[in-house]
Design an enzyme around this catalytic site. Structure first.
Site, mmCIF file in Angstrom:
data_model
loop_
_atom_site.group_PDB
_atom_site.id
_atom_site.type_symbol
_atom_site.label_atom_id
_atom_site.label_comp_id
_atom_site.label_asym_id
_atom_site.label_seq_id
_atom_site.Cartn_x
_atom_site.Cartn_y
_atom_site.Cartn_z
ATOM 1 N N TYR A 43 -4.047 6.102 9.446
ATOM 2 C CA TYR A 43 -4.024 6.821 10.421
ATOM 3 C C TYR A 43 -5.141 7.225 11.194
ATOM 4 O O TYR A 43 -5.153 7.507 12.699
ATOM 5 C CB TYR A 43 -3.142 8.115 10.429
ATOM 6 C CG TYR A 43 -2.723 8.781 11.574
ATOM 7 C CD1 TYR A 43 -2.328 8.572 12.512
ATOM 8 C CD2 TYR A 43 -1.335 10.242 10.603
ATOM 9 C CE1 TYR A 43 -1.937 9.107 13.674
ATOM 10 C CE2 TYR A 43 -1.273 11.214 11.265
ATOM 11 C CZ TYR A 43 -0.616 10.482 13.145
ATOM 12 O OH TYR A 43 -0.223 10.850 14.152
ATOM 13 N N ALA A 102 -5.137 13.279 20.296
ATOM 14 C CA ALA A 102 -4.428 14.004 22.017
ATOM 15 C C ALA A 102 -5.238 15.269 22.345
ATOM 16 O O ALA A 102 -3.981 15.877 22.577
ATOM 17 C CB ALA A 102 -2.842 14.014 22.275
ATOM 18 N N ARG A 115 -6.437 22.154 20.788
ATOM 19 C CA ARG A 115 -5.857 22.377 21.256
ATOM 20 C C ARG A 115 -4.647 20.957 21.350
ATOM 21 O O ARG A 115 -5.587 20.296 22.271
ATOM 22 C CB ARG A 115 -5.539 23.099 22.842
ATOM 23 C CG ARG A 115 -4.197 23.348 23.248
ATOM 24 C CD ARG A 115 -3.976 24.412 24.230
ATOM 25 N NE ARG A 115 -4.307 25.547 24.327
ATOM 26 C CZ ARG A 115 -3.131 26.146 23.740
ATOM 27 N NH1 ARG A 115 -2.067 25.756 24.053
ATOM 28 N NH2 ARG A 115 -3.585 27.711 23.646
ATOM 29 N N ASP A 166 0.640 -1.343 -0.271
ATOM 30 C CA ASP A 166 -0.384 -0.711 0.355
ATOM 31 C C ASP A 166 0.724 1.605 0.180
ATOM 32 O O ASP A 166 0.808 1.863 -0.641
ATOM 33 C CB ASP A 166 -0.448 -0.004 0.715
ATOM 34 C CG ASP A 166 -2.279 -1.325 0.623
ATOM 35 O OD1 ASP A 166 -2.365 -1.537 0.091
ATOM 36 O OD2 ASP A 166 -3.127 -1.378 2.292
ATOM 37 N N GLY A 167 1.496 1.899 0.379
ATOM 38 C CA GLY A 167 2.818 2.577 0.719
ATOM 39 C C GLY A 167 3.208 2.536 -0.878
ATOM 40 O O GLY A 167 3.617 3.190 -1.062
ATOM 41 N N SER A 187 -6.284 4.819 13.492
ATOM 42 C CA SER A 187 -5.391 4.794 15.126
ATOM 43 C C SER A 187 -5.629 5.742 15.894
ATOM 44 O O SER A 187 -5.376 5.678 16.655
ATOM 45 C CB SER A 187 -4.211 4.592 14.495
ATOM 46 O OG SER A 187 -3.973 5.831 14.132
ATOM 47 N N ASN A 209 -4.749 9.466 0.533
ATOM 48 C CA ASN A 209 -5.532 8.600 2.257
ATOM 49 C C ASN A 209 -5.349 10.216 2.601
ATOM 50 O O ASN A 209 -6.846 9.440 3.552
ATOM 51 C CB ASN A 209 -3.493 8.482 2.756
ATOM 52 C CG ASN A 209 -4.221 6.446 2.866
ATOM 53 O OD1 ASN A 209 -4.453 6.050 2.669
ATOM 54 N ND2 ASN A 209 -3.083 6.718 4.185
ATOM 55 N N GLU A 210 -4.302 10.756 3.075
ATOM 56 C CA GLU A 210 -5.105 11.880 4.535
ATOM 57 C C GLU A 210 -3.745 12.617 4.571
ATOM 58 O O GLU A 210 -3.153 11.975 3.840
ATOM 59 C CB GLU A 210 -4.807 11.004 5.816
ATOM 60 C CG GLU A 210 -3.717 11.032 7.062
ATOM 61 C CD GLU A 210 -3.222 10.101 5.807
ATOM 62 O OE1 GLU A 210 -1.906 9.714 6.044
ATOM 63 O OE2 GLU A 210 -3.621 7.759 6.071
#
Length: 266
Positions: free
Chosen positions: A165, A187, A150, A51-52, A168, A123-124
């Site tokens: 990504y 996060a 933030r 895929d990469g 995940s 992808n993103e």
């Protein structure tokens, strides 16, 4: 002779695999295909390596709209973009030459940085802090203020990119037949002072997402475009829209997006 008979192979040079690659070339020519040395001359672009490598092949050849892409993995491994592996390479050639092609179409997003540099992503796109400090981003939807983020960063994924990504970060896996893109947090800080939605959200194909980065010392964030990282100085804004481009790939029968998701994750 097949209508699409010019093939360009994209792969990373590897001495250990050179004999295998040469065997693929020979079999390709034996099946009445022509191998071209320039991607712009190809009807079909074949990536070899997973895929990469497929993402790199699409990026390095300019997200072409007038050709087909297909991906081959080296071994019997799950590939969300790659339908074929070295063992069924001949099946791929036979499918292209003799059968009515089943073509899969993958959405692409346009990413505009600082109002003047345009990139495409299959992808993103992600934006992340490069220092031990949170990054602050004002989020606008259709030029209307939505929230101030933030945290470590944001990921904006296509439907096919939703399995990468984005997944995940606990984002949803989205059917690529839906013309949309998804925004997920990395996060985030949520307390009495800072507040975000705290979950991924999905935007329709006609929406525009605008991210405005607060210049508070985090002036050199990393922008991830698919599997490439770019360090662009003084990033002030990023605009994301769903592109009118669609990456067309050759697919095996009975091998839908959800079949591949099941093989990869379940």
């Amino acid at each position: 002779m097949p209508e699409r008979n010019k093939i360009y192979f994209y792969y990373k040079k590897n001495n250990e695999l050179e004999s295998i690659i040469q065997s693929l070339f020979k079999r390709t020519q034996q099946n009445n295909f022509t191998i071209v040395e320039e991607a712009n001359d190809a009807d079909i672009i074949v990536s070899i390596g997973g895929d990469g490598t497929f993402l790199q092949a699409v990026r390095k050849t300019g997200f072409r709209q007038d050709c087909l892409y297909t991906g081959i993995t080296y071994a019997e491994e799950a590939g969300l973009y790659c339908d074929f592996n070295l063992e069924n390479f001949d099946e791929m050639l036979y499918t292209i030459e003799h059968e009515e092609l089943e073509v899969r179409r993958f959405p692409v997003i346009n990413v505009e940085v600082n109002g003047n540099t345009l990139f495409h992503c299959l992808n993103e796109v992600s934006i992340r802090s490069t220092i031990i400090k949170t990054i602050v981003i004002d989020v606008f939807i259709d030029d209307k203020y939505f929230e101030t983020f933030r945290g470590d960063g944001l990921v904006v994924a296509t439907p096919t990119g939703s399995t990468g990504y984005n997944k995940s970060t606990n984002g949803a896996v989205i059917d690529p037949l839906l013309p949309c893109f998804q925004v997920s947090e990395l996060a985030s800080i949520n307390n009495n002072r800072y507040r975000t939605l705290g979950s991924s959200f999905v935007l329709n194909q006609n929406r525009k997402l605008s991210l405005r980065i607060l210049q508070d010392g985090n002036d050199y964030p990393i922008i991830g475009l698919d599997n490439e990282a770019y360090s662009i100085q003084n990033i002030k804004s990023i605009n994301v829209r769903l592109s009118d481009k669609l990456i067309k790939t050759v697919k095996l029968k009975n091998n839908s997006f959800w079949d591949r998701v099941k093989r990869t994750f379940l």
